[in-house]
Design a protein around this motif. Sequence first.
Motif, short mmCIF file in Angstrom:
data_model
loop_
_atom_site.label_atom_id
_atom_site.label_comp_id
_atom_site.label_asym_id
_atom_site.label_seq_id
_atom_site.Cartn_x
_atom_site.Cartn_y
_atom_site.Cartn_z
N ILE A 6 0.86 -1.23 -0.16
CA ILE A 6 0.04 0.05 0.11
C ILE A 6 0.83 1.28 -0.05
O ILE A 6 0.67 2.08 -0.66
CB ILE A 6 -1.13 -0.10 1.14
CG1 ILE A 6 -1.97 -1.10 1.02
CG2 ILE A 6 -1.71 1.20 1.37
CD1 ILE A 6 -2.64 -1.17 2.34
N LEU A 7 1.96 1.33 0.66
CA LEU A 7 2.83 2.52 0.83
C LEU A 7 3.58 2.65 -0.48
O LEU A 7 3.72 3.85 -0.94
CB LEU A 7 3.72 2.20 1.83
CG LEU A 7 3.17 2.32 3.37
CD1 LEU A 7 4.43 2.19 4.42
CD2 LEU A 7 2.81 3.81 3.59
N THR B 299 1.30 4.25 -2.88
CA THR B 299 1.15 5.41 -2.40
C THR B 299 2.16 6.64 -2.75
O THR B 299 2.02 7.68 -3.46
CB THR B 299 0.80 5.67 -0.83
OG1 THR B 299 -0.39 4.72 -0.66
CG2 THR B 299 0.38 6.85 -0.32
N TRP B 300 3.25 6.16 -2.50
CA TRP B 300 4.62 6.89 -2.98
C TRP B 300 4.54 7.03 -4.34
O TRP B 300 4.76 8.26 -4.81
CB TRP B 300 5.88 6.06 -2.32
CG TRP B 300 6.29 6.22 -0.95
CD1 TRP B 300 6.17 5.04 -0.18
CD2 TRP B 300 6.18 7.22 -0.07
NE1 TRP B 300 6.48 5.27 0.89
CE2 TRP B 300 6.58 6.72 1.18
CE3 TRP B 300 6.22 8.67 -0.21
CZ2 TRP B 300 6.82 7.40 2.30
CZ3 TRP B 300 6.54 9.47 0.92
CH2 TRP B 300 6.81 8.92 2.36
N ALA C 33 1.78 9.49 -5.41
CA ALA C 33 2.13 11.12 -5.10
C ALA C 33 3.46 11.33 -5.92
O ALA C 33 3.13 12.63 -6.20
CB ALA C 33 2.43 10.88 -3.56
N SER D 267 9.41 3.52 3.81
CA SER D 267 8.34 2.62 4.13
C SER D 267 8.77 1.52 5.08
O SER D 267 8.03 1.12 5.96
CB SER D 267 8.26 2.12 2.74
OG SER D 267 7.63 2.77 1.92
N THR E 233 8.78 -1.63 -1.81
CA THR E 233 8.75 -0.27 -2.20
C THR E 233 9.54 0.10 -3.26
O THR E 233 9.27 0.82 -4.18
CB THR E 233 8.89 0.81 -0.86
OG1 THR E 233 8.04 0.38 0.10
CG2 THR E 233 8.65 2.20 -1.26
#
Length: 557
Positions: A190-191, A194-195, A198, A465, A500
């Motif tokens: 999820i992170l 998201t990164w 963004a 992360s 990540t």
Amino acid sequence: MGAAEPVDKRERENETEADVRDDAKKEDSEVKDLEKGEVGFEERVIYSNSNANNDGVDDVHNDHEEFQVSRFNRLNPTNPLRIVLNNNTRVAAPSPAQSQRSQPQSQSQPRSTPTPQQQPVTLNSRKYTNRISLFLFIFHMCLAVALVCFLVFRGVQGLIQASESMKRKEKRVLMYFLPQVEAATLMSIILAFTWQGAIRKWPTFMVHFILWCTFLMSLAAGIFLVCLQMPPTDGVGVCFIAFAIGNGLYACWVSHRIKFCCKVFSLSLQPMSKFRDLNRPTYIMLGVGFVWISLWSLAVIGALNFYFPPLIIIALVLSLAWTTEVMRNVVNITVSRVIALYYLRGMQSSTQFCFLRALTRNLGSACLGSVFVPTIEALRVVARALNLLEGEDEFMFCCAHCCLRVMETIFRNGNSWAYVQIAAYGKGFVNASQDTWALFEKEEMEPVVDADITSSICFLTGVCSGSICVIVVAAWTYNVHQTFTATISLLTFFIGYLLTRIAMAVPHACVSCYYVCYAENPENRLFDKTIKDRQALLKSARDEIVPTPRVHRTRRS
């Protein structure tokens, strides 16, 4: 003499006209690129100009124009001299004065002078790159799958048939180890998205945010682990605090590079809007990573019921690191091919086709780069540190310059910029690294790419992360089983970082393509003057940058 001159002129015109027709016929028989996708309008303009004059030429001006177009079309498509393709301009016919001046030169030179032909560069190479590393990775994966399956079997067998003490130990690990790892894996995915989302949406803000958010999160994780007041967590917490201090110093050190990095991020991410499915390989790799980490966690539990558990767990950790790094580079090569063909040919390539190519023909280069690039990046940090610590001390001076010479050789033969040419031309890892760095040297771009902090931003994103996962999972584990806190904290940080980095391979590949494709053809109409202005700024010494490890410095007297 006056009557003979018109006759000679007409004969020369007839000969030139015949040569032009022969050149046009040869060009029509050339094999075109077989890459799937829609070719941009630049090449259609060029070919329409060359074919429109095949019916006949009335004067020397049209002959000269078609001869120039024919010469440009015979050039390699990636040659920077092919200005017509990328500028979308037609070759203008010469003026009568220029035509008259060129006639005496053509009389003094023989028309049949052979010209050396360049070796053709294809975008559809069918050979497998770096086959030895490909074989080693496949062999490693066979052993890893067999080992994981065997250890999972041993874990199940231990829960059923082992002694009561072993059963209690495995049940305790299964209850207080596996849920945290699964939660950290989902949180990391999820992170990761998201990164990436963004950065694509707010690149300028996110570069600043990542630098300082990583500092805060790693510092918070370190302080939290130290506050737990257990010897294992104290050691891990001190490492996080030390990294946070270094991260803060680095953020201050590169503050003058942030503006240029933000601008390059904004420009390089623009082509992503033309490819709606560009993130599909990332979804696939992260899904496979989630399944593999789940099985890997069960294998770690089973290793407790086998011989030499520490050695087996270390082997599993190294295997997981190499596997996830290969996944990241597969995404990198896929995105690099899609974006590079857009820059070099104006093509709307199929992401699925590029992904299958990265999984097959270019997988060997991804495996080899997955071993060497992280090592090279670590050595680069050491070389920069020695370069900064160099002073009047003779020992430090010798060590620094020895390290500089080693790094110069390493960066010429292995660097992360090579993935663009691996993806576009199907080159091996070493050849692609050498050719890419030669392009940077030719365009005098070494100071620009040395000062680029894109890889650092992607690295810090993974660290951020991992730090968030540590804070959440450490608090959870401390409440349910305190003795597992330090171990699970390290493992969840490792998982958060690796997953990540897979997602961050997409923006990293876009930035790499921007630099490498610009170095290959700076006159491409898809590029502006951002890099040229940066080069001029660095040459004028208005922007101070720290000397890089590959630049030799003279000893101070």
